[in-house]
Design a protein around this motif. Structure first.
Motif, PDB file in Angstrom:
ATOM      1  N   PHE A  76      28.230  34.274  -9.211  1.00 15.40           N
ATOM      2  CA  PHE A  76      26.686  33.685  -9.422  1.00 15.40           C
ATOM      3  C   PHE A  76      26.027  34.486 -10.361  1.00 15.40           C
ATOM      4  CE2 PHE A  76      24.184  37.122  -7.383  1.00 15.40           C
ATOM      5  CZ  PHE A  76      25.075  37.954  -7.231  1.00 15.40           C
ATOM      6  N   SER A  77      24.754  34.028 -10.595  1.00 16.96           N
ATOM      7  CA  SER A  77      23.823  34.717 -11.695  1.00 16.96           C
ATOM      8  C   SER A  77      22.798  35.210 -11.092  1.00 16.96           C
ATOM      9  CB  SER A  77      23.673  33.662 -12.878  1.00 16.96           C
ATOM     10  OG  SER A  77      22.833  32.599 -12.506  1.00 16.96           O
ATOM     11  N   ALA A  78      22.156  36.041 -11.657  1.00 20.68           N
ATOM     12  CA  ALA A  78      20.681  36.347 -11.196  1.00 20.68           C
ATOM     13  C   ALA A  78      19.627  36.553 -12.013  1.00 20.68           C
ATOM     14  CB  ALA A  78      20.929  37.628 -10.327  1.00 20.68           C
ATOM     15  N   LYS A  79      18.383  36.095 -11.907  1.00 26.78           N
ATOM     16  CA  LYS A  79      17.609  36.301 -12.792  1.00 26.78           C
ATOM     17  C   LYS A  79      17.171  37.793 -13.156  1.00 26.78           C
ATOM     18  CE  LYS A  79      12.411  34.860 -12.905  1.00 26.78           C
ATOM     19  NZ  LYS A  79      11.419  34.221 -12.065  1.00 26.78           N
ATOM     20  N   LYS A 121      23.173  38.036 -16.028  1.00 29.17           N
ATOM     21  CA  LYS A 121      21.595  38.276 -15.672  1.00 29.17           C
ATOM     22  C   LYS A 121      21.263  36.812 -16.585  1.00 29.17           C
ATOM     23  CE  LYS A 121      20.325  40.962 -13.213  1.00 29.17           C
ATOM     24  NZ  LYS A 121      19.784  42.257 -13.365  1.00 29.17           N
ATOM     25  N   THR A 122      20.407  36.321 -15.788  1.00 27.74           N
ATOM     26  CA  THR A 122      19.795  34.930 -16.784  1.00 27.74           C
ATOM     27  C   THR A 122      18.237  35.207 -17.278  1.00 27.74           C
ATOM     28  OG1 THR A 122      18.785  34.031 -14.303  1.00 27.74           O
ATOM     29  CG2 THR A 122      20.848  33.356 -15.283  1.00 27.74           C
ATOM     30  N   SER A 155      12.020  30.970 -13.989  1.00 30.00           N
ATOM     31  CA  SER A 155      13.584  30.977 -13.720  1.00 30.00           C
ATOM     32  C   SER A 155      14.399  30.170 -14.652  1.00 30.00           C
ATOM     33  CB  SER A 155      13.800  30.939 -12.433  1.00 30.00           C
ATOM     34  OG  SER A 155      12.995  31.896 -11.717  1.00 30.00           O
ATOM     35  N   SER A 158      18.127  30.491 -14.889  1.00 33.19           N
ATOM     36  CA  SER A 158      18.998  30.513 -13.531  1.00 33.19           C
ATOM     37  C   SER A 158      19.161  29.053 -13.434  1.00 33.19           C
ATOM     38  CB  SER A 158      18.037  31.024 -12.314  1.00 33.19           C
ATOM     39  OG  SER A 158      18.029  32.434 -12.562  1.00 33.19           O
ATOM     40  N   VAL A 162      22.822  26.996 -13.675  1.00 34.43           N
ATOM     41  CA  VAL A 162      23.373  25.972 -12.648  1.00 34.43           C
ATOM     42  C   VAL A 162      23.539  24.834 -12.772  1.00 34.43           C
ATOM     43  CG1 VAL A 162      22.790  25.262 -10.036  1.00 34.43           C
ATOM     44  CG2 VAL A 162      22.287  27.638 -10.797  1.00 34.43           C
ATOM     45  N   GLY A 167      28.418  29.516 -13.254  1.00 33.70           N
ATOM     46  CA  GLY A 167      28.010  30.112 -11.931  1.00 33.70           C
ATOM     47  C   GLY A 167      27.570  28.962 -10.930  1.00 33.70           C
ATOM     48  N   SER A 170      22.216  30.442  -8.302  1.00 36.41           N
ATOM     49  CA  SER A 170      21.580  31.664  -9.090  1.00 36.41           C
ATOM     50  C   SER A 170      20.444  32.220  -8.029  1.00 36.41           C
ATOM     51  CB  SER A 170      20.996  31.217 -10.375  1.00 36.41           C
ATOM     52  OG  SER A 170      20.462  32.255 -11.073  1.00 36.41           O
TER      53      SER A 170
END
Lengths: 488, 447
Positions: A76-79, A121-122, A155, A158, A162, A167, A170
């Protein structure tokens, strides 16, 4: 394994049935990022080493036939507003360009503990200030459906990640639409939760009384699954609610027969793009077909919500961003000799124009002599907005509204006019001052193949109902299954 | 024209809670290696959030109640915005318009009423250290103190002179120590006092507050508080007599020169842009919760003093000394309990025990109350069997050593030791040296 239409549900099944290993899944995701992201620019940081290492560990567990955790092996990704221990966290601002947190945000910690693997990280508008991701100090993210269009914001990275299979989901943050609007522009699902349902600890603050943590996912079902993991009280966040967390999956398939859905007239106004309007009308009919009863309702203070939202938000911004002073971390002007110069130069060079605009306006709104007219008035209006929602939710269970008055706009189209950009949030900022949840879903496409979205809004802690309704809709439609064709 | 001082106080007390105000770091910071008691919260790292320390809130209410304050049903924290390197978030979490406690009062011995405007809770800042590294001047920050709970008491400008201030401060310090919420040590900075001083015309009604005030900072002892007030009243009176109005400003106490010096002029009030702290929900207290906190308040020094005088027939002087610390007062009462079990002529009066404790500077840490009572009894036994005897022996020694006695009277006081030794030798091991000394001196005086 086809990454472009991989949902969380499919990914979990694939890992469990050993159709593919965690390492295969993570490697394929990293390769896809390497191939696609030069065009999309969704990521500010990619972490291949830690991701691959974690994937190998997951596979070892699988090989020893240990029971998989809820998110074992899921990339997964995260902001980039979520603090990630040992991984750069910039808030997409120059002032934090080289900042590496010493701790994980609670939501990140919960996902990691559930076995999920952070791949990167996005990008987003710096500190979350914007609706197009053009306010990032580092790069502009492109909409995967049309690279000349914005992905929405804040965002945007993110949502774009997706939508293009970089990922599985997010982790993002919504202060005034920052999850719902980009999810809508990129044709994916976005959940903004009730204020206080998910811990904000470790998330770089925008407006503390408005910020909420949620997810951008391929489907409502995936969002329901993830919410069960990230929601809940946190001893490190005094504003989290003590309520126990229900099983969101359990109620997901109950259907929506008899559900009362309100159509707020303030959200169906002149000036909405006709294609958006048409898709919304069709979606309303679909909900009716599924057994819901719809009726027109009114939230009379909606026009006041925008100034109330911005005044509350920027006032808090002016204090929340005071810590970026060049003393302890982040950008520190090397030329400054005196203390005042250190403050002035570090902040002048470290912050972009939109950040400065909001800090200055917020400082003004809190100043002696203006406090009553601005900050205090905004708090009073917030109370009225809350009352609007309380009243309407005595009549209906949910509200249905457009997410954005128009489909994704062109890169650069609104960037020159900050006020126009602020108005892009017109249908999303209204719910944050009231703290209620919203769920954005794809509900159609324009002639030019750009996504259109709707949002469902419910009373506080109605996530179960929102998700149930969204899932019912997605069971009968396939808008959410469409993916942009991305030639690598 | 005559001028009278108008004095108010702002008092900061660092609370001795285990952990800091908004995080789990140890609150203790005195003499600790710099930047070892910190975490994301008290360093103001991005994303960190404050969670209020319940104990600190209770303790603040405890002091508020002891100062006869009203406890607000709803209180809240606010952000006070300003930039300084020792303030990591760029704002201090404090309380603005809804402090925990308001409208208290204290009555001084002479009957003067001092009104308490408010008691609120906030967080302390870090500490700046200006130094030189490799020959280059620099400033370092130690964040160990950042986020330590800090309570602030603000009085109305009801003091008329430095004696009243002194009495109030000593009472407050003792009260804080009795409540067990802080060591209130001025040298360590856990008690900080900022007097606000101005002068009003004697003829004008008391209600009319002067149109300026001078705040004095950096005072680290009660003595300097007195001196600063006295210096300021003199300085301001001289200016007023010349027809000038003293500047509204902050001054610092300069210990070396025994005077206050201008620090910065407060031309206009700093705009701190207070607004409610959104990261902490408002605090609500029910009457039951406040009653529960009230129960935790022990007998306070003033009540204890009155009780000692009444119950044990002590003089105000004796009682005043015994209640100085809660430990000493408790020790005294413990000793009385032991004494109470003793009958007959060995029984000592509470006053005798009080005198023993006061005059002999007993170390209550090393002497148990049982041992103390034993010592008192032993001394009496010595006295009882040998009072007449001792008098006779002393006379004898003085006659035998008339030269030494004459030398003493000429001022050669060193011979006293020799004389004491002679008496002790005759009496034997039961001798009470102190008593012998007292009697010897008495006798030498009338010889």
């Amino acid at each position: 394994m086809e990454l472009s239409d991989l949902t969380l549900k499919k990914a979990r099944a694939g890992l469990e049935n050993k159709d593919f290993s965690a390492k295969e899944l993570v490697s394929a995701t990293l390769e896809r990022i390497q191939k696609l992201d030069p065009k999309i620019s969704a990521f500010l940081t990619v972490c291949p080493e830690s991701a691959l290492k974690q994937a190998a560990e997951t596979d070892e567990l699988i090989a020893r036939s240990q029971k998989l955790k809820a998110l074992s092996g899921i990339p997964f990704s995260a902001k980039d507003v979520f603090s990630t221990q040992g991984i750069k966290t910039t808030a997409a601002s120059r002032i934090l360009e080289n900042y590496i947190p010493v701790y994980d945000a609670t939501a990140i910690k919960k996902l990691r503990e559930a076995g999920a693997i952070l791949i990167g990280k996005t990008n987003h508008d710096a500190f979350g200030f914007g609706s197009s991701t053009e306010n990032s100090d580092f790069q502009v993210t492109h909409n995967p459906w049309n690279l000349n269009k914005v992905p929405g914001g804040s965002s945007g990275g993110s949502a774009a990640a997706v939508a293009s299979g970089m990922g599985v989901f997010s982790l993002a943050e919504d202060t005034g639409g920052s999850i719902r609007q980009p999810a809508c522009f990129c044709g994916v699902t976005g959940l903004k939760v009730t204020y206080g349902l998910v811990s904000r600890y470790g998330v770089i603050a925008y407006g503390s009384s408005l910020d909420t943590i949620g997810v951008i996912t391929p489907s409502v079902e995936d969002a329901a699954f993830l919410l069960g993991i990230i929601a809940g009280p946190d001893p490190l966040d005094a504003t989290t609610m003590p309520n126990p967390i229900p099983d969101y999956l359990e109620s997901l398939n109950q259907g929506i027969k008899g559900l009362r859905i309100g159509l707020p007239k303030e959200y169906f106004i002149e000036g909405i793009d006709p294609e958006v309007k048409q898709s919304l009308d069709e979606a309303v009919k679909k909900f009716e077909k599924l057994g819901a009863k719809t009726e027109s309702v009114s939230l009379p203070h909606t026009p006041d919500a925008i100034p109330a939202y911005y005044l509350s938000g920027i006032s808090e911004v002016s204090a929340n961003l005071a810590r970026y002073d060049g003393v302890r971390f982040g950008y520190s002007s090397p030329e400054a000799r005196e203390l005042e110069d250190l403050y002035l130069e570090s902040r002048a060079k470290g912050f972009g124009p939109e950040v400065k605009r909001r800090i200055m306006l917020g400082t003004y709104a809190l100043s002696a002599g203006y406090y009553d007219a601005f900050y205090k008035k905004a708090q009073q209006v917030r109370y009225l907005i809350k009352q609007d929602f309380d009243r309407v939710f005595q009549k209906v269970d949910l509200l249905l509204a457009p997410v954005s008055p128009f489909p994704p706009f062109g890169i650069g189209e609104k960037a020159e006019d900050p006020l126009q950009m602020w108005l892009a949030d017109i249908f999303t900022v209204t719910i944050n001052p009231a703290g209620v949840p919203g769920l954005a879903l794809p509900c159609g496409f324009t002639k030019n193949n750009l996504p259109i979205g709707l949002q469902l809004i419910g009373p506080q802690l109605s996530e179960g109902v929102l998700l149930k309704a969204g899932h019912a809709y997605q069971s009968q439609t396939d808008w959410h299954k469409r993916r942009p064709s991305l030639s690598a | 024209m005559e001028f009278k001082p108008v004095i108010g106080l702002e008092i900061h007390v660092e609370l001795a809670t285990q952990s800091k105000m908004f995080c789990g770091c140890p609150a203790y910071h005195f003499g600790v290696e710099p930047n070892t008691h910190c975490c994301p919260v008290c360093l103001g790292l991005p994303g960190a959030l404050p969670v209020p320390n319940k104990k600190a809130i209770e303790w603040t209410i405890r002091l508020g109640l002891a100062l006869n304050c009203r406890i607000l049903e709803e209180s809240k924290f606010d952000r006070k915005n300003y930039f300084y390197p020792d303030l990591p978030k760029g704002y201090q979490i404090s309380q603005y318009d809804q402090p925990l406690c308001v409208q208290g009062k204290v009555i001084l011995k002479e009957g003067q009423e001092i009104r308490i405007r408010r008691v609120h809770l906030e967080e302390d800042t870090g500490k700046l250290l200006h130094t030189e590294i490799d020959g280059e001047k620099c400033s370092l920050v130690d964040f160990n103190r950042s986020g330590v709970p800090l309570l602030e008491v603000v009085t109305e400008p009801d003091f008329r002179n430095s004696q009243e201030v002194d009495e109030f401060l000593k009472d407050l310090q003792r009260m804080v120590r009795y409540l067990g919420i802080s060591d209130a040590d001025m040298e360590k900075g856990s008690l900080r006092i900022e007097p606000n001083i101005s002068m009003r015309e004697n003829t004008k009604p008391k209600i009319q507050i002067p149109n300026y005030k001078v705040e004095v900072k950096n005072i680290n002892s009660f003595r300097f508080v007195r001196k600063a007030i006295e210096y300021e009243t003199k300085r301001q009176t001289e200016l007023l007599e010349k027809g000038e109005t003293p500047l509204q400003e902050t001054r610092g106490w300069n210990e070396a020169e025994n005077k206050t010096v201008s620090q910065r002029e407060k031309e206009e009030a700093h705009d701190y842009r207070y607004f409610p702290e959104p990261d902490i929900p408002p605090l609500n207290f029910t009457p039951e919760e406040i009653a529960e906190i009230k129960k935790q308040i022990p007998e306070l020094p003033e009540e204890k003093e009155k009780r000692f005088i009444k119950e044990f027939k002590l003089s105000p002087y004796q009682a005043g000394l015994l209640i100085e610390t809660k430990k000493l007062a408790d020790y005294y009462e413990e000793a009385l309990k032991v004494n109470g079990k003793i009958d007959g002529r060995k029984y000592s009066s509470p006053s005798e025990i009080a005198n023993w404790l006061i005059n002999r500077k007993i170390d209550i840490k090393t002497t148990s109350p049982e041992k103390l009572i034993k010592d008192v009894i032993a001394s009496k036994e010595v006295m009882l069997v040998s009072e007449a005897e001792m008098s006779r022996i002393i006379d004898e020694i003085l006659t035998e050593n008339s030269q030494a006695a004459a030398d003493y009277k000429k001022g050669k006081t060193a011979v006293l030791g020799f004389l004491i030794g002679q008496v002790v030798r005759k009496i034997g091991s039961q001798a009470d040296r102190q008593e012998i000394t007292r009697r010897l001196i008495e006798k030498l005086g009338v010889f």
